[in-house]
Design an enzyme around this catalytic site. Sequence first.
Site, PDB file in Angstrom:
ATOM      1  N   ASP A 500       0.862  -1.182   0.000  1.00 62.86           N
ATOM      2  CA  ASP A 500       0.000   0.000   0.000  1.00 62.86           C
ATOM      3  C   ASP A 500       0.896   1.229   0.000  1.00 62.86           C
ATOM      4  O   ASP A 500       2.038   1.182   0.493  1.00 62.86           O
ATOM      5  CB  ASP A 500      -0.919   0.003   1.219  1.00 62.86           C
ATOM      6  N   HIS A 551      -3.323  10.744   6.352  1.00 62.40           N
ATOM      7  CA  HIS A 551      -2.330   9.722   6.726  1.00 62.40           C
ATOM      8  C   HIS A 551      -1.372  10.146   7.827  1.00 62.40           C
ATOM      9  O   HIS A 551      -0.568   9.338   8.296  1.00 62.40           O
ATOM     10  CB  HIS A 551      -1.534   9.260   5.504  1.00 62.40           C
ATOM     11  N   HIS A 643      -5.372   4.002   7.543  1.00 67.42           N
ATOM     12  CA  HIS A 643      -4.793   5.038   6.678  1.00 67.42           C
ATOM     13  C   HIS A 643      -3.309   5.249   6.964  1.00 67.42           C
ATOM     14  O   HIS A 643      -2.766   6.334   6.736  1.00 67.42           O
ATOM     15  CB  HIS A 643      -5.554   6.366   6.805  1.00 67.42           C
TER      16      HIS A 643
END
Length: 689
Positions: A500, A551, A643
């Site tokens: 990711d 984030h 996140h």
Amino acid sequence: MLHRLSLRLRIFLIFAALAFGALVALAAGLVFGFQRLGSPETLSAFVQVGVIAGLVILGLVTWVWYLFDVNVAKPIDILAGALRARAHSDVSGEMDTAIARYLGDLAPAATAAAASLAETRNALAEAVARETTRLADEKSRLEALLSDVPVGVLLCSGEHQIAFYNTPAAGLLGGDTAPGLDRYLFDYLREGPVRHAHRRLIEAGDADAASDILCSTRSGGQVLAARMRLIEGAGGPPGYVLTLRDVTADLTTRARRDAALSVALDRIRRPTANLMTLFGVLPEGEPVPARMETAMRQEVTGLSAAVNDLSRHHDEDRAEGLPLAPARALDLLDGMRARLEGLGLTVETAEAAPLLMRCNGFELIALIGHLGQRLAASGHPAPFHLRLDEAGADARVVLGWQGAALSLATLDGWLAEPLGEDLPDITGRSVLAAHATDLWPEGTNGHQSLVLPLRAARRAGPRPTPVPRAVVYDFDLMSKARNAPVADTRLEDLTFVVFDTETTGLLPAQGDQIVQIAAVRIVNGKRVAGEVFDTLVNPGRPIPPGSTTVHGITDAMVADAPGIAEVGRAFHKFAEGAVLIAHNAPFDMEFLRRQEAAIGARFDHPVLDTVLLSAVIYGQHEVHSLDALTHRLGITIPEEARHTALGDTVATADAFLKLLPILKGRGLDTFGAVVAEVRRHGRLLKDLN
């Protein structure tokens, strides 16, 4: 052909055929009636009736199809996905049966079946857990034992894929990239010596044979001493165990010692030959001429200097051979007491100071034991008093007794003796020289003692950071098939890298960049806990406050981070030979592929997307966000990890591992079969293969 279509599409086709048939029947009836009536002026009336009736039929069929789709077909799809999740994966929890309220007893029956399955599974799990507790304990003990083996240990398949490694092996082979399961050994070691040894052992045909080899790492140029022994496997070339030890420092020390010895011997050889020549020409009994005496003195001076240099190099080499780990004063004192008591002597000790010393504890213990034995044999009475005190920046070992003093001449004689039958070449004087110290007697009023200073002592501080102990293995890799094309390979036989990214924004075409990449490896159907890639990336541009809110990564956090070129190369190496997996993969892959020129590598890996896999299992009508997917699969993402690149990566990996048996339960065993199925859901996302 029709059986490959989804249930909802098949039902839609049934209603479409029903509507088409009704319209055809209506049209045929109207045409037949018009022809029987035979009145042209009624044509418009027939047309109007036909249009109105056709619209009514289409509306009625569409309405009934919609009700059937919403209340029957869609709930059946959802119910089937929930049942498959519970049948093939470890998913528990109540099913939402409200959506199936029009399916009669199907929903309660499905709930009862799922509950019964859960009860049976729990009972089986408890029984298996009880029966495997002993094996689990033995496994943990074996792992602890192997993790503390001081040499690196590798287990490789016959095709040189790593199936086991311990912490020392990871340290020896680490370089820029740590080793990993199912990775190619020759990514870390130069292959020539290993291949030759493997071939020799196979040709020898002796199961007990072993081969000692010298090999080098591909990065760093470390020289490793290795021993290889074969392990028979099921078909194919045999695998092998490889033990590794770094001998680079040993070889360097030996080369330096050999060079110093060669120089010293040359310096000794020449003066000795010159002296022999001088003595050969000197008449016996005649006085030595002045010039010859000067020459002899020069040669003797050179010979003495050479011997002194040789002695100094010897002491330096012995000092370098001392243990790198410091010895604790408490342990050293206990060892000395045990040695003296083992010789039959009575010893009293005081509490040792909390000190750490760089010394050869074995030799010091032997020295104190030798001195205690000599003191007792020479009439100095027991009990002896032994203590280890702090003395400024140094420490002092004090061995005391009551009685007569000890002369320096006697002490020198004892120090010149070997320290025991097990140490015939080591004397007390050589131990003192190796530690750059001395030993002397002290005494007042009948209280006598021997004092031994030890340098480089320091107080023991907090406990050091523990050395990680780990062994990473999967013995199933020893017999894993590797020759089939990726499309024909079973999913459980593939290696996956789930990853990711976090970015400055959502528009790579407009300059947004990656600020963090995280990835984990899945090997043989299991996530390898110790093989994680996680790093921040300097995007070369400011991070918008809106992105930081999502984030949590700020400009200050990435200021000293490496750029995408360096991180991208490391990530490409981490993912080498694996299938990439991401949630909404086109987004993450777009960022990587735009940087291929800077990275110097292409991301042409096979790719799977958990969004599309979720659509395969649960249908396109469901929500396929990461939160929704993990909720359906019973996976909890900690709030602080959501996140973040690593938190979302681990959640995606766990979701994929739960989807794997569900896909297999639907008959989608191979990578090619899964790709063919996900392409039917291209309306959601583009497949990247």
